[in-house]
Design a protein around this motif. Structure first.
Motif, PDB file in Angstrom:
ATOM      1  N   ARG A 126     -57.162  36.656 -73.599  1.00 25.78           N
ATOM      2  CA  ARG A 126     -56.671  38.064 -74.408  1.00 25.78           C
ATOM      3  C   ARG A 126     -56.937  39.397 -73.468  1.00 25.78           C
ATOM      4  O   ARG A 126     -56.035  40.164 -73.597  1.00 25.78           O
ATOM      5  CB  ARG A 126     -57.795  38.056 -75.801  1.00 25.78           C
ATOM      6  N   ASP A 127     -58.096  39.573 -73.023  1.00 24.59           N
ATOM      7  CA  ASP A 127     -58.380  40.753 -72.356  1.00 24.59           C
ATOM      8  C   ASP A 127     -57.495  40.775 -71.026  1.00 24.59           C
ATOM      9  O   ASP A 127     -57.696  41.698 -70.341  1.00 24.59           O
ATOM     10  CB  ASP A 127     -59.644  41.023 -71.982  1.00 24.59           C
ATOM     11  N   PHE A 128     -56.770  39.993 -70.472  1.00 23.08           N
ATOM     12  CA  PHE A 128     -55.917  40.004 -69.253  1.00 23.08           C
ATOM     13  C   PHE A 128     -54.855  40.921 -69.538  1.00 23.08           C
ATOM     14  O   PHE A 128     -54.372  41.552 -68.335  1.00 23.08           O
ATOM     15  CB  PHE A 128     -55.272  38.728 -68.958  1.00 23.08           C
ATOM     16  N   GLU A 129     -54.764  41.385 -70.655  1.00 23.33           N
ATOM     17  CA  GLU A 129     -53.530  42.505 -70.793  1.00 23.33           C
ATOM     18  C   GLU A 129     -54.037  43.894 -70.099  1.00 23.33           C
ATOM     19  O   GLU A 129     -53.384  44.546 -69.626  1.00 23.33           O
ATOM     20  CB  GLU A 129     -53.371  42.849 -72.206  1.00 23.33           C
ATOM     21  N   TYR A 130     -55.334  44.043 -69.646  1.00 21.68           N
ATOM     22  CA  TYR A 130     -55.758  45.164 -69.166  1.00 21.68           C
ATOM     23  C   TYR A 130     -55.285  45.131 -67.636  1.00 21.68           C
ATOM     24  O   TYR A 130     -55.321  46.019 -66.900  1.00 21.68           O
ATOM     25  CB  TYR A 130     -57.385  45.587 -69.402  1.00 21.68           C
ATOM     26  N   PHE A 131     -55.568  44.133 -67.001  1.00 20.58           N
ATOM     27  CA  PHE A 131     -55.153  43.674 -65.538  1.00 20.58           C
ATOM     28  C   PHE A 131     -53.639  43.928 -65.491  1.00 20.58           C
ATOM     29  O   PHE A 131     -53.258  44.534 -64.695  1.00 20.58           O
ATOM     30  CB  PHE A 131     -55.577  42.399 -65.220  1.00 20.58           C
ATOM     31  N   ILE A 132     -52.836  43.521 -66.477  1.00 23.32           N
ATOM     32  CA  ILE A 132     -51.609  43.810 -66.416  1.00 23.32           C
ATOM     33  C   ILE A 132     -51.147  45.339 -66.424  1.00 23.32           C
ATOM     34  O   ILE A 132     -50.158  45.706 -65.773  1.00 23.32           O
ATOM     35  CB  ILE A 132     -50.696  43.087 -67.811  1.00 23.32           C
ATOM     36  N   MET A 133     -51.688  45.911 -67.438  1.00 24.97           N
ATOM     37  CA  MET A 133     -51.820  47.510 -66.954  1.00 24.97           C
ATOM     38  C   MET A 133     -51.944  47.943 -65.923  1.00 24.97           C
ATOM     39  O   MET A 133     -51.162  48.726 -65.431  1.00 24.97           O
ATOM     40  CB  MET A 133     -52.499  47.902 -68.371  1.00 24.97           C
ATOM     41  N   SER A 134     -52.999  47.686 -65.174  1.00 25.30           N
ATOM     42  CA  SER A 134     -53.448  48.209 -64.210  1.00 25.30           C
ATOM     43  C   SER A 134     -52.321  47.896 -63.023  1.00 25.30           C
ATOM     44  O   SER A 134     -51.980  48.704 -62.222  1.00 25.30           O
ATOM     45  CB  SER A 134     -54.870  47.840 -63.790  1.00 25.30           C
ATOM     46  N   LEU A 135     -51.988  46.475 -63.083  1.00 21.43           N
ATOM     47  CA  LEU A 135     -51.062  46.216 -62.047  1.00 21.43           C
ATOM     48  C   LEU A 135     -49.636  47.032 -62.176  1.00 21.43           C
ATOM     49  O   LEU A 135     -49.236  47.449 -61.232  1.00 21.43           O
ATOM     50  CB  LEU A 135     -50.651  44.681 -62.201  1.00 21.43           C
ATOM     51  N   SER A 136     -49.152  47.246 -63.304  1.00 20.24           N
ATOM     52  CA  SER A 136     -47.852  47.799 -63.786  1.00 20.24           C
ATOM     53  C   SER A 136     -48.152  49.396 -63.319  1.00 20.24           C
ATOM     54  O   SER A 136     -46.985  49.939 -62.565  1.00 20.24           O
ATOM     55  CB  SER A 136     -47.423  47.786 -65.005  1.00 20.24           C
ATOM     56  N   LEU A 137     -49.311  49.901 -63.574  1.00 14.75           N
ATOM     57  CA  LEU A 137     -49.213  51.448 -63.497  1.00 14.75           C
ATOM     58  C   LEU A 137     -49.476  51.439 -61.684  1.00 14.75           C
ATOM     59  O   LEU A 137     -48.924  52.547 -61.259  1.00 14.75           O
ATOM     60  CB  LEU A 137     -50.599  51.870 -63.933  1.00 14.75           C
ATOM     61  N   SER A 138     -49.950  50.454 -61.225  1.00 18.02           N
ATOM     62  CA  SER A 138     -50.459  50.449 -59.679  1.00 18.02           C
ATOM     63  C   SER A 138     -48.875  50.597 -58.889  1.00 18.02           C
ATOM     64  O   SER A 138     -48.763  51.341 -57.941  1.00 18.02           O
ATOM     65  CB  SER A 138     -51.095  49.517 -59.147  1.00 18.02           C
ATOM     66  N   VAL A 139     -48.060  49.630 -59.413  1.00 14.56           N
ATOM     67  CA  VAL A 139     -46.843  49.730 -58.975  1.00 14.56           C
ATOM     68  C   VAL A 139     -46.055  51.064 -59.153  1.00 14.56           C
ATOM     69  O   VAL A 139     -45.333  51.467 -58.087  1.00 14.56           O
ATOM     70  CB  VAL A 139     -45.827  48.614 -59.696  1.00 14.56           C
ATOM     71  N   VAL A 140     -46.276  51.533 -60.020  1.00 11.27           N
ATOM     72  CA  VAL A 140     -45.592  53.039 -60.308  1.00 11.27           C
ATOM     73  C   VAL A 140     -46.164  53.873 -59.551  1.00 11.27           C
ATOM     74  O   VAL A 140     -45.426  54.865 -58.970  1.00 11.27           O
ATOM     75  CB  VAL A 140     -45.781  53.272 -61.841  1.00 11.27           C
ATOM     76  N   VAL A 141     -47.258  53.980 -59.258  1.00 10.96           N
ATOM     77  CA  VAL A 141     -48.097  54.966 -58.505  1.00 10.96           C
ATOM     78  C   VAL A 141     -47.756  54.636 -57.200  1.00 10.96           C
ATOM     79  O   VAL A 141     -47.374  55.609 -56.317  1.00 10.96           O
ATOM     80  CB  VAL A 141     -49.569  54.912 -58.696  1.00 10.96           C
ATOM     81  N   PHE A 142     -47.695  53.585 -56.579  1.00 12.54           N
ATOM     82  CA  PHE A 142     -47.317  53.498 -55.133  1.00 12.54           C
ATOM     83  C   PHE A 142     -45.938  53.534 -54.824  1.00 12.54           C
ATOM     84  O   PHE A 142     -45.487  53.614 -53.573  1.00 12.54           O
ATOM     85  CB  PHE A 142     -47.907  52.049 -54.838  1.00 12.54           C
ATOM     86  N   PHE A 143     -45.111  53.069 -55.776  1.00 16.44           N
ATOM     87  CA  PHE A 143     -43.521  52.882 -55.253  1.00 16.44           C
ATOM     88  C   PHE A 143     -42.767  53.969 -55.892  1.00 16.44           C
ATOM     89  O   PHE A 143     -41.396  54.175 -55.543  1.00 16.44           O
ATOM     90  CB  PHE A 143     -43.232  51.278 -55.671  1.00 16.44           C
ATOM     91  N   PHE A 144     -43.465  54.857 -56.659  1.00 11.92           N
ATOM     92  CA  PHE A 144     -42.333  55.797 -57.567  1.00 11.92           C
ATOM     93  C   PHE A 144     -42.923  57.057 -57.415  1.00 11.92           C
ATOM     94  O   PHE A 144     -43.864  57.423 -57.328  1.00 11.92           O
ATOM     95  CB  PHE A 144     -42.177  55.095 -59.046  1.00 11.92           C
TER      96      PHE A 144
END
Length: 313
Positions: free
Chosen positions: A295-313
């Motif tokens: 259930r709490d794995f959703e926060y790792f998905i958030m952090s990964l998605s935001l990291s992609v935005v920060v580093f590539f956009f």
């Protein structure tokens, strides 16, 4: 005679090696079980989840990472360890594996949680009085939630009061998650931080009710009224779907108002879709293997998605 003994020894050694080889997968399984016990039942995973939430908040609010990340790890470890220690009776039904792991080590977990909280408080002094108060907030809330102190109610714990239990937990975590990074950054609360508070309040409320589905049988026996106990799994799922939809509306509103960037808002959506999948997977009996971690794995998905935005956009 010696030749026979040598041969017997070699045969015995060979059989021993075969036996060891056969047991190897069992030993590997036991190792995985122990690692899972330490990470999940030992609360290290929830500590990491707490730290990940701070990373998500710092990214959404355009803050540099600061000691709030470490404090969130330590406080999450402390509060959830304390809650598990006070829930041993309910968990004997809901989660017997957890009880089997924690109960023999009860004194150790008490010492570790106390040490972790003292360290968190020490670090918080470097962020000023606001940081200290925000660090104290979930700890004090955790005691008020788990311990018996309400003689004026039929239920003597906040945990036993319908909807107050989940709402209280959600607020206890949403407040420090939203505002502790700001305290260390020396910044005042803004509209963005208030929206972050609302977002994490909803996410924590959903997580609490998902776990209440799993714990329904034990809660019913202990006389604890939760949403799944009162209305059943199917109706609880409908409520959770509605809260996920509310999260999407909050994100969309924040983006349209210019509070969150459109890319940041989009980066949060995969985690909510994942949450919807978890709710759907609860099924009629509410069981799901390793639900707490999943259930709490959703926060790792958030952090990964935001990291992609920060580093590539």
């Amino acid at each position: 005679m010696s030749i026979r003994n040598d041969a017997a020894t070699k045969v015995g050694t060979g059989l021993h090696n075969v036996g060891t080889a056969i047991k190897a997968p069992e030993s590997y399984g036991e190792t995985k079980t122990q690692l899972y016990n330490v990470a999940v039942h030992g609360t290290l995973f929830l500590g990491l989840v707490g730290a990940t939430k701070i990373y998500v908040v710092a990214t959404l609010l355009s803050l540099s990472l600061n000691p709030a990340v470490l404090i969130a790890f330590l406080v999450s470890f402390t509060v959830y360890t304390h809650n598990k220690l006070t829930d041993l009776n309910e968990d004997a039904v809901n989660n017997p594996d957890r009880v089997a792991f924690i109960k023999p080590k009860k004194r150790l977990f008490i010492a570790l949680s106390a040490g972790a909280y003292l360290l968190a408080l020490f670090i918080s002094f470097f962020g000023g009085i606001e940081a200290v108060l925000l660090t104290l907030f979930p700890g004090v809330s955790g005691v008020l939630y788990s311990e018996s102190w309400l003689p004026v109610f039929e239920a003597d714990r906040l945990k036993d009061i319908f909807l107050v239990n989940t709402s209280f937990v959600a607020a206890s975590w949403a407040v420090p998650v939203a505002f502790l990074p700001l305290a260390f950054a020396g910044r005042a609360a803004t509209t963005a931080s208030l929206l972050v508070f609302g977002f994490f309040f909803i996410r924590t409320f959903i997580a609490g009710e998902v776990l209440n589905v799993r714990d329904a049988e034990g809660d019913r026996r202990e006389g604890i009224t939760t949403l799944p106990v009162l209305v059943g799994v199917k109706r609880t799922q409908l409520v959770l779907y509605g809260l996920d939809a509310l999260s999407l509306c909050l994100i969309a509103g924040a983006s349209m108002l210019g509070v969150f960037s459109p890319l940041h808002s989009l980066a949060l959506i995969p985690a909510i879709v994942y949450s919807l999948c978890i709710t759907t997977s609860l099924g009629t009996d509410g069981t799901l293997s390793h639900l707490e971690m999943v259930r709490d794995f959703e926060y790792f998905i958030m952090s990964l998605s935001l990291s992609v935005v920060v580093f590539f956009f």
